[in-house]
Each structure stands twice: as C-alpha cells, then as structure tokens.
Enzyme design. Structure first.
Site, PDB file in Angstrom:
ATOM      1  N   LEU A  28      13.382 -42.371   4.637  1.00 15.61           N
ATOM      2  CA  LEU A  28      12.291 -41.730   3.912  1.00 15.61           C
ATOM      3  C   LEU A  28      12.685 -41.332   2.495  1.00 15.61           C
ATOM      4  O   LEU A  28      11.878 -41.425   1.574  1.00 15.61           O
ATOM      5  CB  LEU A  28      11.810 -40.488   4.675  1.00 15.61           C
ATOM      6  CG  LEU A  28      11.210 -40.729   6.061  1.00 15.61           C
ATOM      7  CD1 LEU A  28      10.852 -39.392   6.712  1.00 15.61           C
ATOM      8  CD2 LEU A  28       9.983 -41.627   5.978  1.00 15.61           C
ATOM      9  N   MET A  33      22.855 -35.327  -2.214  1.00 17.08           N
ATOM     10  CA  MET A  33      23.762 -34.870  -1.166  1.00 17.08           C
ATOM     11  C   MET A  33      23.421 -35.408   0.215  1.00 17.08           C
ATOM     12  O   MET A  33      24.277 -35.436   1.092  1.00 17.08           O
ATOM     13  CB  MET A  33      23.755 -33.337  -1.105  1.00 17.08           C
ATOM     14  CG  MET A  33      24.231 -32.655  -2.374  1.00 17.08           C
ATOM     15  SD  MET A  33      24.175 -30.871  -2.185  1.00 17.08           S
ATOM     16  CE  MET A  33      25.320 -30.642  -0.829  1.00 17.08           C
ATOM     17  N   GLY A  34      22.179 -35.799   0.423  1.00 15.98           N
ATOM     18  CA  GLY A  34      21.791 -36.191   1.765  1.00 15.98           C
ATOM     19  C   GLY A  34      20.765 -37.299   1.784  1.00 15.98           C
ATOM     20  O   GLY A  34      20.295 -37.767   0.752  1.00 15.98           O
ATOM     21  N   LYS A  51      17.460 -35.247   8.750  1.00 15.46           N
ATOM     22  CA  LYS A  51      18.276 -35.104   7.552  1.00 15.46           C
ATOM     23  C   LYS A  51      19.740 -35.110   7.929  1.00 15.46           C
ATOM     24  O   LYS A  51      20.157 -34.457   8.892  1.00 15.46           O
ATOM     25  CB  LYS A  51      17.944 -33.800   6.831  1.00 15.46           C
ATOM     26  CG  LYS A  51      18.674 -33.643   5.504  1.00 15.46           C
ATOM     27  CD  LYS A  51      18.109 -32.487   4.696  1.00 15.46           C
ATOM     28  CE  LYS A  51      18.727 -32.442   3.312  1.00 15.46           C
ATOM     29  NZ  LYS A  51      18.124 -31.397   2.455  1.00 15.46           N
ATOM     30  N   ASP A 146      14.639 -25.521  -5.475  1.00 13.88           N
ATOM     31  CA  ASP A 146      14.300 -26.882  -5.905  1.00 13.88           C
ATOM     32  C   ASP A 146      12.818 -27.180  -5.668  1.00 13.88           C
ATOM     33  O   ASP A 146      12.463 -28.228  -5.135  1.00 13.88           O
ATOM     34  CB  ASP A 146      15.179 -27.894  -5.169  1.00 13.88           C
ATOM     35  CG  ASP A 146      15.201 -29.261  -5.856  1.00 13.88           C
ATOM     36  OD1 ASP A 146      14.868 -29.329  -7.056  1.00 13.88           O
ATOM     37  OD2 ASP A 146      15.549 -30.248  -5.192  1.00 13.88           O
TER      38      ASP A 146
END
Length: 332
Positions: A28, A33-34, A51, A146
């Site tokens: 997706l 970082m991920g 995640k 964020d």
C-alpha cells in the site's frame, strides 16, 4: 504539490509474503522507515493493513524499540477518526502491526485526481474530524508529528488519521528529506525543536489550505532544503482561501506555537460542516474505494482475495486509469 505523487495498490516485491497469520496481498505504501502491506488472515478471513519496518540488513534494537513505542501509542487511541490497531508482534524477526484496513482514498489522492474543495462547508467538515482525532491524541499526550494529506483518509463518515507515533522532529533534518514531509511541518519542527500539539495544529492548517486551494501556501520549489527554509520562516501566503476559512486557518499557521488554537478549540470553530458539500467527483472516488473494499471483504478464500487485489494492481494507480478510460470513451 510540487513533487510527483503516487498512490494506490502495488504488487509485492522482494521475498516477504507473510507477517504473522496474515498472507500479503499487495503493497500500500512505503516511507522512510517502514512499509505498509495489505494482508489477509486465511483462517479468519480478516483483512488488515500491516505495517512493518524496512530492514534490509536486519532490525536494529533501536528500530525495534521505536516500533514497540508506536504500537503502544496506537493502542491507546480509540477515536472514530483514527484507524484501530487489531494485533501486533514486536518480537517477531520482522516486527509487524495489523491495523484496520480503511478502503478510502487519501486527501492527497482526492486533490490530485479530483481537484481542490471549493465549498468551505466540506473543508470545515474534514477539519472538524481531524481536530477530533487530534484532541484525543493530545489528551493522551500523543503528538502525531506528521499530519499531511497523505496520512488522512476520507470515508463517507469522515476523515481517518493514520500513521501516528513514529515520526520525530529530527527526521526533518535528515538526508531523507521529502517535500511531502517538510511542506506540512511547523516552523519549530523545521528548526529541529521538539514537536508539540501546536505543531499538529500548524500542519492541519497547511493541509486545509491545500485542500481548499490545491497548492501549498509557500513559494513553489522542488528542492526540499529550500522548502525547509520557507517553513522555518513561516513564509505563508494564504491568498485564495474562501473568506469564511481565512481567519481559522491563519490562526492555525501562526508562527509562534503559543498563538495557535488547540484541537478542542478548533472543533468548536469549524462547526459540523457538511459532507453533502463534497463535490460529486470526490464522492464517486470515495464510493468506489468503499465498494472495492467490500468486494475484498466478501472474498471466500485467499485465491479470490488475490484475484480482487490483482485487478486493482493491473488497473493501474487506483482510480486514475479507470476514470481516464471513461473520459476517453465519452470523448470518442
């Protein structure tokens, strides 16, 4: 936004095909970082957004610690305006977190593919929903850090805030600068100072300006460091806003954090707004995502689920290709 934008569902790459009980269907999103996958538990049929960390060289102790922190923060949040956490395993070789899969477009996708919102009632409706989410986060001493259109999904019931708890102000001065992150940051974040609830409010103000005007309130640039300088100076130009939104958005992006309203105050100032004020093109895109999500949930087995997601991947980046084909057909 000035940088190219991609959204949608993408095919799997690499060797990873399972996280915990979830077999992966598609990718997706990917961040600094991920990475977030779409997965399905064959035993229960549950579909989730998963995640995990980008860790080509293995997961470091510090990265695992930060991921554990994010999962603990996420579990404390229960607002209807945030995606729920379903399960996690931070001790796995590749730590993962399963989140409620929200089949909805991001605000970024809506603006890019369908244009800005021209009715201030729709902007107020979205602003109030995000403010509700922030009020709960801030009430539990959580700062999102964020807030931006890409981290806000829009359903027919209102916005959903996603991906909170892992970003830090220091990320803004790293070598992984992107316009999509910097452009919605607050001046104090751009200066490397700690993020506060007021930083989230500033980001919401920039986001709502972007929704209403289809552009950022800063001088246009494709250079992240130049954008960082504009943000640091709070060099905003709020021209083009509907008169009824100018005051509240101006207050959200006040250069000094102490001059900005709280999330609770914003809920009252935005009022209820109206989802009925969404343009037809926005409602159609939201509806299509919801229907495709239901189609995936109805899949009787893994094979059918893979067929559904493959149709999304083969169809191109989300809704864009389908609409282009329809418009081309009408033109012909």
């Amino acid at each position: 936004m000035a940088e190219p934008f991609e959204t949608g569902v993408f095919g799997l790459s690499g060797e990873l095909r399972q996280l915990g009980p979830y077999r992966l269907l598609a990718q997706l999103a990917t961040g600094g970082m991920g990475v977030i996958y779409l997965g399905r538990d064959p035993a229960s049929g549950r579909v989730a957004a998963l995640k995990t960390l980008l860790a080509p060289g293995g997961v470091s102790a510090e990265a695992r610690k930060r991921f554990d922190r994010e999962t603990k923060l996420a579990r404390r949040v229960t607002s209807r305006y945030t995606a729920r956490i379903l399960d996690c395993d931070v001790t796995a070789a590749r730590p993962w977190m399963a989140m409620e899969y929200v089949p909805a477009p991001s605000l970024e996708a809506l603006v890019v593919q369908r244009g800005p919102l021209t009715d201030e009632r729709a902007v107020r409706w979205i602003g109030a929903g995000v403010a509700h989410a922030l009020a709960e986060l801030h009430g539990k001493e959580i700062v999102h850090r964020d807030i931006k259109p890409l981290n806000l999904l829009l359903t027919s019931e209102g916005p959903k805030v996603i991906d909170f708890g892992i970003s830090h102000a220091g990320d803004l001065t790293s070598t992984r600068l992107t316009l999509g992150t910097v452009a919605f940051a607050a001046p104090e974040q751009a200066d490397g100072q700690p993020s506060t609830p007021a930083s989230d409010v500033y980001a919401l103000g920039i986001t709502l300006y972007y929704l209403a005007c289809g552009r950022l309130p800063y001088p246009e640039t494709r250079e992240p460091l130049q954008q960082l300088n504009h943000v640091r100076r709070a060099a905003t130009d709020l021209g083009g806003l509907p008169p009824g939104l100018s005051g509240v958005i101006q207050d959200c992006v006040a250069p000094r954090p102490e001059d900005r309203p709280t999330a609770e105050q914003l809920i009252r100032r935005f009022g209820p707004g109206s989802s009925a004020a969404l343009p037809t093109a926005w409602s159609e895109l939201i509806g299509w995502h919801a229907e495709e999500g239901r189609r995936l949930q109805r899949a009787v087995d893994q094979s059918e689920a893979e067929t559904v997601t493959r149709s999304w991947i083969d169809g191109g980046p989300g809704w864009t290709r389908r609409v282009t084909e329809e418009e081309d057909g009408e033109a012909g």
